[in-house]
Design a protein around this motif. Sequence first.
Motif, PDB file in Angstrom:
ATOM      1  N   PHE A  29       0.828  -1.201   0.000  1.00 15.49           N
ATOM      2  CA  PHE A  29       0.000   0.000   0.000  1.00 15.49           C
ATOM      3  C   PHE A  29       0.865   1.255   0.000  1.00 15.49           C
ATOM      4  N   TRP A  30       1.907   1.267   0.829  1.00 15.36           N
ATOM      5  CA  TRP A  30       2.763   2.450   0.900  1.00 15.36           C
ATOM      6  C   TRP A  30       3.569   2.652  -0.388  1.00 15.36           C
ATOM      7  N   SER A  31       3.729   1.589  -1.169  1.00 14.22           N
ATOM      8  CA  SER A  31       4.512   1.701  -2.407  1.00 14.22           C
ATOM      9  C   SER A  31       3.709   2.265  -3.566  1.00 14.22           C
ATOM     10  N   GLU A  32       2.399   2.424  -3.411  1.00 11.37           N
ATOM     11  CA  GLU A  32       1.560   2.813  -4.540  1.00 11.37           C
ATOM     12  C   GLU A  32       1.914   4.171  -5.149  1.00 11.37           C
ATOM     13  N   PRO A  33       2.261   5.193  -4.378  1.00 13.61           N
ATOM     14  CA  PRO A  33       2.674   6.447  -5.017  1.00 13.61           C
ATOM     15  C   PRO A  33       3.902   6.277  -5.920  1.00 13.61           C
ATOM     16  N   THR A  34       4.843   5.437  -5.504  1.00  6.23           N
ATOM     17  CA  THR A  34       6.006   5.166  -6.344  1.00  6.23           C
ATOM     18  C   THR A  34       5.598   4.457  -7.622  1.00  6.23           C
ATOM     19  N   TRP A  35       4.739   3.456  -7.508  1.00  2.00           N
ATOM     20  CA  TRP A  35       4.262   2.727  -8.681  1.00  2.00           C
ATOM     21  C   TRP A  35       3.547   3.671  -9.657  1.00  2.00           C
ATOM     22  N   ALA A  36       2.703   4.538  -9.125  1.00  2.39           N
ATOM     23  CA  ALA A  36       1.978   5.482  -9.973  1.00  2.39           C
ATOM     24  C   ALA A  36       2.928   6.443 -10.677  1.00  2.39           C
ATOM     25  N   GLU A  37       3.945   6.903  -9.971  1.00  4.38           N
ATOM     26  CA  GLU A  37       4.888   7.836 -10.578  1.00  4.38           C
ATOM     27  C   GLU A  37       5.741   7.153 -11.643  1.00  4.38           C
ATOM     28  N   LEU A  38       6.140   5.915 -11.404  1.00  3.58           N
ATOM     29  CA  LEU A  38       6.889   5.180 -12.423  1.00  3.58           C
ATOM     30  C   LEU A  38       6.056   5.035 -13.697  1.00  3.58           C
ATOM     31  N   LYS A  39       4.797   4.692 -13.534  1.00  2.00           N
ATOM     32  CA  LYS A  39       3.927   4.523 -14.695  1.00  2.00           C
ATOM     33  C   LYS A  39       3.733   5.850 -15.427  1.00  2.00           C
ATOM     34  N   ASP A  49       5.587   6.071 -19.127  1.00  2.00           N
ATOM     35  CA  ASP A  49       4.384   5.543 -19.765  1.00  2.00           C
ATOM     36  C   ASP A  49       4.614   5.064 -21.200  1.00  2.00           C
ATOM     37  N   ASP A  50       5.356   5.795 -21.980  1.00  2.00           N
ATOM     38  CA  ASP A  50       5.548   5.456 -23.394  1.00  2.00           C
ATOM     39  C   ASP A  50       6.844   4.699 -23.657  1.00  2.00           C
ATOM     40  N   LYS A  51       7.538   4.306 -22.595  1.00  2.00           N
ATOM     41  CA  LYS A  51       8.843   3.675 -22.775  1.00  2.00           C
ATOM     42  C   LYS A  51       8.956   2.281 -22.153  1.00  2.00           C
ATOM     43  N   VAL A  52       8.117   2.000 -21.167  1.00  2.00           N
ATOM     44  CA  VAL A  52       8.252   0.782 -20.379  1.00  2.00           C
ATOM     45  C   VAL A  52       6.878   0.110 -20.254  1.00  2.00           C
ATOM     46  N   PHE A  73      14.109  -5.589  -6.939  1.00  2.00           N
ATOM     47  CA  PHE A  73      14.044  -4.791  -5.721  1.00  2.00           C
ATOM     48  C   PHE A  73      12.987  -5.405  -4.816  1.00  2.00           C
ATOM     49  N   SER A  74      13.392  -5.987  -3.717  1.00  2.00           N
ATOM     50  CA  SER A  74      12.482  -6.662  -2.799  1.00  2.00           C
ATOM     51  C   SER A  74      12.255  -5.788  -1.573  1.00  2.00           C
ATOM     52  N   GLY A  75      11.020  -5.294  -1.432  1.00  2.00           N
ATOM     53  CA  GLY A  75      10.695  -4.463  -0.288  1.00  2.00           C
ATOM     54  C   GLY A  75      11.097  -3.013  -0.417  1.00  2.00           C
ATOM     55  N   VAL A  76      11.635  -2.611  -1.556  1.00  3.91           N
ATOM     56  CA  VAL A  76      12.022  -1.221  -1.794  1.00  3.91           C
ATOM     57  C   VAL A  76      10.798  -0.450  -2.272  1.00  3.91           C
ATOM     58  N   VAL A  77      10.464   0.652  -1.618  1.00  5.45           N
ATOM     59  CA  VAL A  77       9.276   1.406  -2.000  1.00  5.45           C
ATOM     60  C   VAL A  77       9.594   2.838  -2.418  1.00  5.45           C
ATOM     61  N   ARG A  78      10.852   3.238  -2.336  1.00  5.42           N
ATOM     62  CA  ARG A  78      11.230   4.588  -2.732  1.00  5.42           C
ATOM     63  C   ARG A  78      11.414   4.667  -4.239  1.00  5.42           C
ATOM     64  N   LEU A  79      11.112   5.810  -4.796  1.00  7.24           N
ATOM     65  CA  LEU A  79      11.159   6.008  -6.234  1.00  7.24           C
ATOM     66  C   LEU A  79      12.571   6.009  -6.796  1.00  7.24           C
ATOM     67  N   PRO A 135      15.781   4.699  -6.412  1.00  4.10           N
ATOM     68  CA  PRO A 135      16.570   3.573  -6.929  1.00  4.10           C
ATOM     69  C   PRO A 135      15.900   2.874  -8.105  1.00  4.10           C
ATOM     70  N   LEU A 136      14.584   2.822  -8.110  1.00  2.00           N
ATOM     71  CA  LEU A 136      13.876   2.198  -9.219  1.00  2.00           C
ATOM     72  C   LEU A 136      14.013   3.035 -10.482  1.00  2.00           C
ATOM     73  N   ALA A 137      13.836   4.340 -10.354  1.00  2.00           N
ATOM     74  CA  ALA A 137      13.937   5.220 -11.517  1.00  2.00           C
ATOM     75  C   ALA A 137      15.348   5.227 -12.086  1.00  2.00           C
ATOM     76  N   GLU A 138      16.340   5.237 -11.213  1.00  2.00           N
ATOM     77  CA  GLU A 138      17.723   5.231 -11.693  1.00  2.00           C
ATOM     78  C   GLU A 138      18.034   3.962 -12.468  1.00  2.00           C
ATOM     79  N   THR A 139      17.520   2.836 -12.010  1.00  2.00           N
ATOM     80  CA  THR A 139      17.747   1.569 -12.705  1.00  2.00           C
ATOM     81  C   THR A 139      17.057   1.554 -14.058  1.00  2.00           C
TER      82      THR A 139
END
Length: 219
Positions: A17-27, A31-34, A183-189, A191-195
């Motif tokens: 649940f706490w990771s949802e803002p990160t998921w939404a921002e990644l999407k 959006d047009d690349k991944v 990324f297991s248990g990582v919810v911050r934007l 490190p995911l965005a950098e990868t």
Amino acid sequence: MIITVTDYLDVISSWCFWSEPTWAELKRRYDDKVQFQWKIALMDSSGLPTSREQEQWFYRRSGMMMRSPFMLNTDWYDATLPEWLAPNCVAEAAKDFGFTDDRVRLALARAALREGKKVDDWDVAAGIGSEAGAIDAGRLLERAKSPAIENRVRTSTSEFRSLQITQRPAFVIDTEIGDRAIFSGVVRLEPLAETIDSMLDDAAAYAAHKAHFGDPPTE
């Protein structure tokens, strides 16, 4: 080069649940690349609290870590259940009605974690999913309780376990050339965005090389 991000989650997981803002921002950002998708990874007794008091303690900890202005609600929780099949199967079943996005599963998560609704009840879960997706509740319930949906949920849970990780959410980033980041248990934007940025840069390099040299020799 195709890049896919898979979010392995359990609908009633507070950390998911706490990771949802990160998921939404990644999407939004990619959006047009991944390509983005989510899959159910059921929590079992090893990842569930043993009492409502323990659940409240975890909620206080995660809420403080996320600087949340509200505390999650534990009224939905039943310590006697070994897993939470109903809400997860309802979310999965909604895909068969065209809802591969996040709206149904988010409605279920909010109903439980914010409002304390008893989503372990199949009728309650189906009602929530029905309202979120404007799906006939009876048809959604029938599909959610079908062996095909449970099989899909257990198959994706087995996929998660095969990664040899334990924390949800788990973000798995794959490219068609075989590169993978987990990324297991990582919810911050960050490190995911950098990868993802790094993988997109590699994709651009591969495309440039192919434009100059074509496909590799067959011999």
